[in-house]
Design an enzyme around this catalytic site. Structure first.
Site, mmCIF file in Angstrom:
data_model
loop_
_atom_site.group_PDB
_atom_site.id
_atom_site.type_symbol
_atom_site.label_atom_id
_atom_site.label_comp_id
_atom_site.label_asym_id
_atom_site.label_seq_id
_atom_site.Cartn_x
_atom_site.Cartn_y
_atom_site.Cartn_z
ATOM 1 N N ARG A 162 0.885 -1.087 -0.011
ATOM 2 C CA ARG A 162 -0.123 -0.049 -0.032
ATOM 3 C C ARG A 162 0.955 1.126 -0.108
ATOM 4 O O ARG A 162 0.522 2.377 -0.611
ATOM 5 C CB ARG A 162 -0.949 -0.133 1.225
ATOM 6 C CG ARG A 162 -1.718 1.438 1.291
ATOM 7 C CD ARG A 162 -2.986 1.178 2.124
ATOM 8 N NE ARG A 162 -2.893 0.521 3.385
ATOM 9 C CZ ARG A 162 -2.255 1.133 4.469
ATOM 10 N NH1 ARG A 162 -1.750 2.381 4.462
ATOM 11 N NH2 ARG A 162 -2.298 0.334 5.546
ATOM 12 N N TYR A 214 -11.631 19.176 -15.353
ATOM 13 C CA TYR A 214 -12.215 17.868 -15.606
ATOM 14 C C TYR A 214 -13.353 17.889 -14.538
ATOM 15 O O TYR A 214 -13.570 18.267 -13.424
ATOM 16 C CB TYR A 214 -11.104 16.806 -15.233
ATOM 17 C CG TYR A 214 -11.657 15.423 -15.352
ATOM 18 C CD1 TYR A 214 -11.948 14.961 -16.401
ATOM 19 C CD2 TYR A 214 -11.940 14.815 -13.961
ATOM 20 C CE1 TYR A 214 -12.624 13.570 -16.365
ATOM 21 C CE2 TYR A 214 -12.521 13.460 -14.192
ATOM 22 C CZ TYR A 214 -12.631 12.798 -15.278
ATOM 23 O OH TYR A 214 -13.368 11.512 -15.587
ATOM 24 N N ASP A 257 -3.119 20.256 -14.059
ATOM 25 C CA ASP A 257 -3.465 18.878 -14.679
ATOM 26 C C ASP A 257 -2.948 18.840 -16.401
ATOM 27 O O ASP A 257 -3.302 19.663 -16.988
ATOM 28 C CB ASP A 257 -4.808 18.641 -14.562
ATOM 29 C CG ASP A 257 -5.398 17.482 -15.094
ATOM 30 O OD1 ASP A 257 -4.990 16.985 -16.092
ATOM 31 O OD2 ASP A 257 -6.475 16.973 -14.583
ATOM 32 N N LYS A 312 -5.134 7.693 -19.330
ATOM 33 C CA LYS A 312 -5.467 8.426 -20.372
ATOM 34 C C LYS A 312 -4.204 8.180 -21.546
ATOM 35 O O LYS A 312 -3.906 7.315 -21.995
ATOM 36 C CB LYS A 312 -5.905 9.970 -20.546
ATOM 37 C CG LYS A 312 -6.890 10.127 -19.450
ATOM 38 C CD LYS A 312 -8.315 9.869 -19.820
ATOM 39 C CE LYS A 312 -9.249 9.785 -18.836
ATOM 40 N NZ LYS A 312 -9.401 10.949 -18.213
HETATM 41 C C1 LIG Z 1 -9.798 11.627 -17.070
HETATM 42 C C2 LIG Z 1 -9.293 12.547 -16.325
HETATM 43 C C3 LIG Z 1 -9.052 12.783 -14.945
HETATM 44 C C4 LIG Z 1 -9.397 11.666 -14.173
HETATM 45 O O1 LIG Z 1 -8.761 10.660 -14.319
HETATM 46 P P1 LIG Z 1 -9.196 9.134 -13.915
HETATM 47 O O2 LIG Z 1 -8.197 8.170 -14.038
HETATM 48 O O3 LIG Z 1 -10.424 8.956 -14.615
HETATM 49 O O4 LIG Z 1 -9.417 9.105 -12.358
HETATM 50 C C5 LIG Z 1 -8.535 14.026 -14.573
HETATM 51 N N1 LIG Z 1 -8.081 14.910 -15.487
HETATM 52 C C6 LIG Z 1 -8.282 14.862 -16.751
HETATM 53 C C7 LIG Z 1 -8.015 16.176 -17.601
HETATM 54 C C8 LIG Z 1 -8.951 13.753 -17.309
HETATM 55 O O5 LIG Z 1 -9.092 13.638 -18.523
#
Ligand SMILES: *Cc1c(COP(=O)(O)O)cnc(C)c1O
Length: 395
Positions: free
Chosen positions: A59, A112, A184, A209
């Site tokens: 963990r 997001y 982000d 992604k």
């Molecule tokens: C998909 C996404 C997230 C969240 O990610 P998860 O892996 O689905 O929790 C955060 N920021 C952006 C820009 C995203 O496209």
């Protein structure tokens, strides 16, 4: 391999791996072990106290997860990285490791969807004030930051209308008041944009992604200096949103081709944007690589590629028209995801902005016929033909 002079392609393939190879294996092992045993209790204690390198319990840390963190850390040219089970896991951990009641966050309206929920639902609950500015109104963001800001949270390009924020400019505004500046970087990837070099303190990703790139594993990661990352690691180690070793392996394997994929996606997305821009059935195209895009100059300044994400509005502004286009695309999944080797399409009305009403979406500049398009690595000719055919089914 801490070497700024190596290219992104080489870094994607090699970075972070060498120390974890076992018995002459050339590939990183998936270490499923929950715990790590020590006959020598003194050594065990030293590892537990962080005085000696090693692992105790998965963990907290794990050898496969470590390699994943090291690779992205080097791609972002950061001092340290820590990961979580999902993008939201790392965004939540990052925000809640620093923010305490009475503090103030400045961010933008187009973050997001999940991040927006933290801002509008969960942070206010612990008496953290969150100011959400119009995404491209840099003066307004600077003014709010100047009033007092503990954490400035930015995202660029944004979802779903691919807006661009000037990171260098706003990071300077944040620094002036001592805010932690978080970016982000999911849409851009470290191949196209390096927020730390532009002045951010922390850069984070949904690794689900583009980093993983194959839509088969979830993860999140944040990079920055040791002091900040250690705080986030500590919070995440306790909240337990740990990245699983198998997912870490899949993400690592995907990341080997990160630079290759992203370069291809940059090229194809630009061609598709240009094609759609002159198509009679298209009302408007959002892509920062187009000179007509309002953020083009900023994007040119801070990005080395414009990315694989674009969106467009159909002239026939109905949800039915969106259905027609999606149903007729052969080489695109209609799904709530992005950044994969396959092209993925979806309307915000079913994905990122499903919770908003039609009127709310229109007010945010998201008409019913907006389609988000995540460019895959298919042959560009096939993608263009596919779009041409699907659009020909419209009135
Ligand atoms: C998909 C996404 C997230 C969240 O990610 P998860 O892996 O689905 O929790 C955060 N920021 C952006 C820009 C995203 O496209």
């Amino acid at each position: 391999m801490k070497n700024k002079s190596i290219g992104k392609g080489t870094c994607s393939v090699w970075a972070g791996e060498e120390k974890s190879l076992m018995q002459n294996a050339t590939q990183v092992p998936v270490v499923h072990s929950v715990s790590f045993g020590y006959k020598d209790v003194l050594q065990w204690q030293q590892v537990a106290l962080g005085e000696q390198k090693g692992h105790i319990y998965s963990r907290n840390t794990n050898p496969t997860v470590d390699v994943f963190e090291n690779k992205i850390c080097q791609l972002e040219n950061a001092e340290k990285a820590t990961s979580a089970s999902t993008g939201m896991g790392i965004i939540h951990s990052t925000l809640f490791s620093f923010l305490v009641p009475g503090q103030r966050v400045v961010s933008v309206k187009d973050t997001y969807g999940g991040t927006n929920k933290i801002f509008t639902e969960f942070l206010p609950r612990i008496n953290v004030e969150v100011i959400l500015c119009n995404t491209t109104d840099h003066e307004a963001i600077e003014a709010e930051v100047a009033k007092g800001c503990d954490l400035l949270y930015l995202e660029t390009p944004t979802n779903p209308t691919i807006k661009i924020i000037d990171l260098d400019r706003l990071a300077r505004a944040g620094k002036k008041v001592g805010a932690i500046v978080v970016v982000d970087n999911t849409f851009a990837t470290p191949v196209n944009q390096q927020p730390l070099a532009l002045g951010a303190d922390l850069v984070l990703h949904s690794a689900t992604k583009f980093l993983g790139g194959h839509a088969d594993a979830m993860g999140g990661v944040v990079c920055g200096n040791k002091e900040l990352i250690d705080q986030i690691y500590h919070y995440r180690e306790i909240n337990g949103a740990t990245l699983d070793p198998m997912s870490a392996y899949l993400l690592l394997r995907g990341m080997k081709t990160l630079a290759l994929r992203v370069e291809r996606q940059n090229q194809s997305a630009l061609e598709i944007a240009k094609y759609l821009n002159s198509h009679p059935k298209i009302e408007k195209v959002f892509y920062p690589g187009l000179e007509s895009h309002e953020g083009h100059q900023i994007a040119k300044k801070q990005m080395t590629g414009f990315g694989g994400m674009l969106s467009f509005i159909l002239k026939e502004n109905t949800f039915e028209a969106v259905g027609t286009v999606l149903a007729n695309l052969k080489f695109a999944h209609s799904a709530a995801n992005l950044g994969s080797v396959e092209t993925i399409v979806g309307p915000p009305a079913t994905t990122s902005h499903v919770e908003c009403s039609k009127a709310e979406r229109e007010a945010m500049g998201i008409p019913e016929s907006l389609i988000r398009y995540s460019t895959g690595i298919e042959d560009i000719k096939d993608l263009v033909d596919d779009l041409g055919n699907a659009l020909s089914k419209l009135k």
